[in-house]
Design an enzyme around this catalytic site. Structure first.
Site, mmCIF file in Angstrom:
data_model
loop_
_atom_site.group_PDB
_atom_site.id
_atom_site.type_symbol
_atom_site.label_atom_id
_atom_site.label_comp_id
_atom_site.label_asym_id
_atom_site.label_seq_id
_atom_site.Cartn_x
_atom_site.Cartn_y
_atom_site.Cartn_z
ATOM 1 N N GLU A 1 -5.246 -9.529 -34.428
ATOM 2 C CA GLU A 1 -5.301 -8.264 -35.155
ATOM 3 C C GLU A 1 -5.968 -8.398 -36.527
ATOM 4 O O GLU A 1 -6.342 -7.400 -37.139
ATOM 5 C CB GLU A 1 -3.889 -7.691 -35.312
ATOM 6 N N ASP B 1 -1.653 -0.075 -24.380
ATOM 7 C CA ASP B 1 -0.923 0.149 -23.129
ATOM 8 C C ASP B 1 -0.196 1.483 -23.223
ATOM 9 O O ASP B 1 -0.219 2.145 -24.258
ATOM 10 C CB ASP B 1 0.062 -1.001 -22.860
#
Length: 232
Positions: free
Chosen positions: A13, A200
Protein backbone atom coordinates in the site's frame (compact mmCIF):
# COMPACT_ATOMS: atom_id res chain seq x y z
CA UNK A 1 5.16 24.25 7.25
CA UNK A 2 3.04 21.29 6.23
CA UNK A 3 4.27 17.74 6.74
CA UNK A 4 2.02 14.93 5.57
CA UNK A 5 1.98 11.61 7.38
CA UNK A 6 1.04 8.79 4.99
CA UNK A 7 0.07 5.42 6.47
CA UNK A 8 -0.48 2.10 4.74
CA UNK A 9 -1.14 -1.07 6.70
CA UNK A 10 0.84 -3.25 4.28
CA UNK A 11 3.99 -2.67 2.27
CA UNK A 12 2.15 -2.96 -1.05
CA UNK A 13 0.00 0.00 0.00
CA UNK A 14 3.00 2.34 0.35
CA UNK A 15 5.79 0.79 -1.74
CA UNK A 16 4.97 2.83 -4.86
CA UNK A 17 5.01 6.07 -2.87
CA UNK A 18 8.26 5.24 -1.09
CA UNK A 19 9.94 4.35 -4.39
CA UNK A 20 9.26 7.88 -5.68
CA UNK A 21 10.17 9.89 -2.60
CA UNK A 22 13.52 11.42 -1.69
CA UNK A 23 14.36 9.90 1.68
CA UNK A 24 16.22 12.17 4.10
CA UNK A 25 16.13 9.98 7.17
CA UNK A 26 14.68 6.72 8.43
CA UNK A 27 13.49 6.32 12.01
CA UNK A 28 12.50 3.03 13.60
CA UNK A 29 9.98 3.21 16.40
CA UNK A 30 7.53 0.62 17.79
CA UNK A 31 8.92 -1.85 15.20
CA UNK A 32 7.78 0.49 12.41
CA UNK A 33 10.07 2.15 9.87
CA UNK A 34 9.23 5.82 9.28
CA UNK A 35 10.78 7.28 6.13
CA UNK A 36 10.91 11.06 6.11
CA UNK A 37 11.66 13.19 3.06
CA UNK A 38 9.86 14.73 0.09
CA UNK A 39 7.40 13.42 -2.46
CA UNK A 40 6.05 15.48 -5.33
CA UNK A 41 7.57 18.59 -3.76
CA UNK A 42 5.93 17.99 -0.38
CA UNK A 43 7.40 17.09 3.02
CA UNK A 44 6.16 13.62 3.94
CA UNK A 45 6.65 10.77 6.37
CA UNK A 46 5.62 7.41 4.91
CA UNK A 47 5.16 4.32 7.04
CA UNK A 48 3.81 0.79 6.98
CA UNK A 49 1.86 0.53 10.21
CA UNK A 50 1.07 -3.16 10.17
CA UNK A 51 -2.43 -4.59 10.11
CA UNK A 52 -5.14 -3.87 12.67
CA UNK A 53 -6.41 -1.08 14.83
CA UNK A 54 -3.76 -1.13 17.56
CA UNK A 55 -0.90 -0.87 15.08
CA UNK A 56 -2.72 1.91 13.23
CA UNK A 57 -3.35 3.97 16.35
CA UNK A 58 0.25 3.60 17.57
CA UNK A 59 1.52 4.66 14.17
CA UNK A 60 -0.67 7.74 14.04
CA UNK A 61 0.38 8.87 17.51
CA UNK A 62 4.05 8.55 16.59
CA UNK A 63 3.47 10.64 13.47
CA UNK A 64 1.90 13.32 15.65
CA UNK A 65 4.40 13.25 18.51
CA UNK A 66 7.75 12.50 16.87
CA UNK A 67 7.28 13.95 13.38
CA UNK A 68 4.71 16.67 14.12
CA UNK A 69 2.62 15.72 11.10
CA UNK A 70 0.21 18.48 10.12
CA UNK A 71 -2.06 16.15 8.11
CA UNK A 72 -2.65 12.39 8.04
CA UNK A 73 -3.56 10.35 4.95
CA UNK A 74 -4.37 6.66 5.20
CA UNK A 75 -4.12 4.83 1.90
CA UNK A 76 -4.99 1.22 1.17
CA UNK A 77 -7.61 -1.33 0.20
CA UNK A 78 -11.02 -2.35 1.56
CA UNK A 79 -14.06 -4.51 1.00
CA UNK A 80 -17.15 -2.96 -0.57
CA UNK A 81 -20.38 -2.70 1.44
CA UNK A 82 -22.53 -1.42 -1.44
CA UNK A 83 -23.53 -3.28 -4.59
CA UNK A 84 -22.78 -0.29 -6.80
CA UNK A 85 -19.23 0.10 -5.44
CA UNK A 86 -17.23 -2.43 -7.42
CA UNK A 87 -13.72 -3.85 -7.24
CA UNK A 88 -11.29 -1.16 -8.36
CA UNK A 89 -13.47 1.78 -7.30
CA UNK A 90 -12.28 4.33 -4.73
CA UNK A 91 -13.98 5.35 -1.49
CA UNK A 92 -12.91 8.58 0.22
CA UNK A 93 -13.99 8.86 3.84
CA UNK A 94 -16.54 11.42 4.94
CA UNK A 95 -16.24 9.87 8.37
CA UNK A 96 -15.10 6.62 9.98
CA UNK A 97 -16.18 4.51 12.93
CA UNK A 98 -15.42 1.26 14.77
CA UNK A 99 -17.87 -1.48 13.79
CA UNK A 100 -16.55 -3.90 16.42
CA UNK A 101 -17.13 -1.76 19.54
CA UNK A 102 -20.19 -2.70 21.59
CA UNK A 103 -20.82 -0.97 24.93
CA UNK A 104 -24.59 -0.74 24.58
CA UNK A 105 -25.02 -2.18 28.08
CA UNK A 106 -23.92 1.23 29.40
CA UNK A 107 -26.15 3.21 27.04
CA UNK A 108 -23.70 3.94 24.25
CA UNK A 109 -24.72 3.48 20.61
CA UNK A 110 -23.28 0.44 18.88
CA UNK A 111 -19.83 1.41 17.59
CA UNK A 112 -19.18 4.29 20.00
CA UNK A 113 -16.07 4.20 22.19
CA UNK A 114 -17.02 5.29 25.72
CA UNK A 115 -16.12 8.79 26.88
CA UNK A 116 -14.85 9.98 23.50
CA UNK A 117 -17.97 12.03 22.89
CA UNK A 118 -18.80 10.97 19.36
CA UNK A 119 -19.71 7.90 17.34
CA UNK A 120 -17.89 8.70 14.08
CA UNK A 121 -14.79 10.73 13.29
CA UNK A 122 -15.26 13.28 10.48
CA UNK A 123 -12.60 13.59 7.79
CA UNK A 124 -11.23 16.98 6.80
CA UNK A 125 -13.49 18.35 4.06
CA UNK A 126 -10.63 19.95 2.13
CA UNK A 127 -8.66 16.69 2.05
CA UNK A 128 -11.78 14.80 0.98
CA UNK A 129 -12.36 17.11 -1.98
CA UNK A 130 -8.69 17.01 -2.98
CA UNK A 131 -8.76 13.20 -2.93
CA UNK A 132 -11.87 13.02 -5.10
CA UNK A 133 -10.60 15.55 -7.64
CA UNK A 134 -7.17 13.89 -7.72
CA UNK A 135 -8.78 10.53 -8.42
CA UNK A 136 -10.53 12.01 -11.44
CA UNK A 137 -7.19 13.34 -12.68
CA UNK A 138 -5.02 10.24 -12.26
CA UNK A 139 -7.64 7.48 -12.40
CA UNK A 140 -10.18 8.86 -14.90
CA UNK A 141 -11.74 5.46 -15.56
CA UNK A 142 -12.32 4.72 -11.87
CA UNK A 143 -15.36 5.84 -9.91
CA UNK A 144 -14.72 7.73 -6.68
CA UNK A 145 -17.31 7.68 -3.90
CA UNK A 146 -17.53 9.78 -0.75
CA UNK A 147 -18.91 7.99 2.28
CA UNK A 148 -18.45 6.34 5.63
CA UNK A 149 -15.63 3.85 6.11
CA UNK A 150 -15.96 1.37 8.98
CA UNK A 151 -13.17 -0.55 10.67
CA UNK A 152 -12.72 -3.56 12.91
CA UNK A 153 -10.18 -6.21 13.74
CA UNK A 154 -11.75 -8.68 11.34
CA UNK A 155 -11.34 -9.52 7.66
CA UNK A 156 -14.96 -9.55 6.50
CA UNK A 157 -15.76 -12.53 4.27
CA UNK A 158 -19.13 -13.65 5.63
CA UNK A 159 -22.41 -12.44 4.15
CA UNK A 160 -24.22 -12.34 7.50
CA UNK A 161 -21.47 -10.30 9.15
CA UNK A 162 -21.46 -7.97 6.16
CA UNK A 163 -25.22 -7.49 6.39
CA UNK A 164 -24.97 -6.74 10.13
CA UNK A 165 -22.37 -4.04 9.45
CA UNK A 166 -24.43 -2.51 6.63
CA UNK A 167 -27.63 -2.48 8.70
CA UNK A 168 -26.06 -0.88 11.75
CA UNK A 169 -23.49 1.50 10.29
CA UNK A 170 -24.44 2.38 6.69
CA UNK A 171 -20.83 2.14 5.61
CA UNK A 172 -19.50 2.30 2.06
CA UNK A 173 -16.58 -0.06 2.70
CA UNK A 174 -14.97 -2.01 5.51
CA UNK A 175 -11.34 -2.52 6.52
CA UNK A 176 -9.10 -2.85 9.58
CA UNK A 177 -7.29 0.45 10.31
CA UNK A 178 -9.04 3.63 9.19
CA UNK A 179 -11.19 4.28 12.26
CA UNK A 180 -8.21 4.00 14.62
CA UNK A 181 -6.17 6.39 12.48
CA UNK A 182 -9.12 8.77 12.40
CA UNK A 183 -9.68 8.35 16.14
CA UNK A 184 -6.05 9.19 16.97
CA UNK A 185 -5.92 12.08 14.50
CA UNK A 186 -9.16 13.50 15.92
CA UNK A 187 -7.84 13.39 19.49
CA UNK A 188 -4.67 15.16 18.34
CA UNK A 189 -6.62 17.77 16.32
CA UNK A 190 -4.84 16.76 13.11
CA UNK A 191 -6.86 16.82 9.86
CA UNK A 192 -7.09 13.45 8.15
CA UNK A 193 -8.66 11.48 5.32
CA UNK A 194 -8.91 7.75 4.69
CA UNK A 195 -8.69 6.60 1.06
CA UNK A 196 -9.62 3.07 0.11
CA UNK A 197 -9.53 1.22 -3.21
CA UNK A 198 -11.92 -1.71 -3.34
CA UNK A 199 -10.18 -5.10 -3.50
CA UNK A 200 -13.14 -7.38 -2.75
CA UNK A 201 -16.85 -7.45 -1.96
CA UNK A 202 -16.54 -8.37 1.75
CA UNK A 203 -18.46 -11.62 1.23
CA UNK A 204 -17.70 -15.27 0.55
CA UNK A 205 -15.84 -14.27 -2.64
CA UNK A 206 -13.40 -12.09 -0.68
CA UNK A 207 -10.96 -14.87 0.11
CA UNK A 208 -10.27 -15.46 -3.57
CA UNK A 209 -10.82 -11.92 -4.91
CA UNK A 210 -8.58 -10.10 -2.44
CA UNK A 211 -5.23 -11.67 -3.45
CA UNK A 212 -6.05 -11.11 -7.13
CA UNK A 213 -7.01 -7.45 -6.94
CA UNK A 214 -5.20 -6.06 -3.89
CA UNK A 215 -2.04 -4.88 -5.68
CA UNK A 216 -3.85 -3.03 -8.49
CA UNK A 217 -6.30 -1.51 -6.01
CA UNK A 218 -3.49 -0.29 -3.75
CA UNK A 219 -1.72 1.29 -6.74
CA UNK A 220 -4.84 3.32 -7.64
CA UNK A 221 -5.10 4.66 -4.10
CA UNK A 222 -1.39 5.53 -3.95
CA UNK A 223 -1.50 7.36 -7.30
CA UNK A 224 -4.17 9.78 -6.17
CA UNK A 225 -2.35 10.38 -2.86
CA UNK A 226 0.81 11.37 -4.73
CA UNK A 227 -1.17 13.72 -6.97
CA UNK A 228 -2.98 15.50 -4.11
CA UNK A 229 0.08 16.22 -1.95
CA UNK A 230 1.13 19.59 -3.46
CA UNK A 231 -2.48 20.77 -3.31
CA UNK A 232 -2.86 20.39 0.44
Amino acid sequence: MKKIGIIGAMELEVEALKSKMTIERTVEKASMEFQEGTLNGTAVVIVRSGIGKVNAALCTQILCDVFEATHIINTGVAGSLKNEIDIGDIVVSTDTLHHDVDVRVFGYPLGEVPQVGRLAFPADEHLVQLAVSSCKEVNPDIRAYQGRIVSGDQFISDKKVKEHIIENFQGFCVEMEGASIAHAAYLNHVPFVVIRAISDKADESAETAYPVFEKAAAAHSAALVEHMLPLI
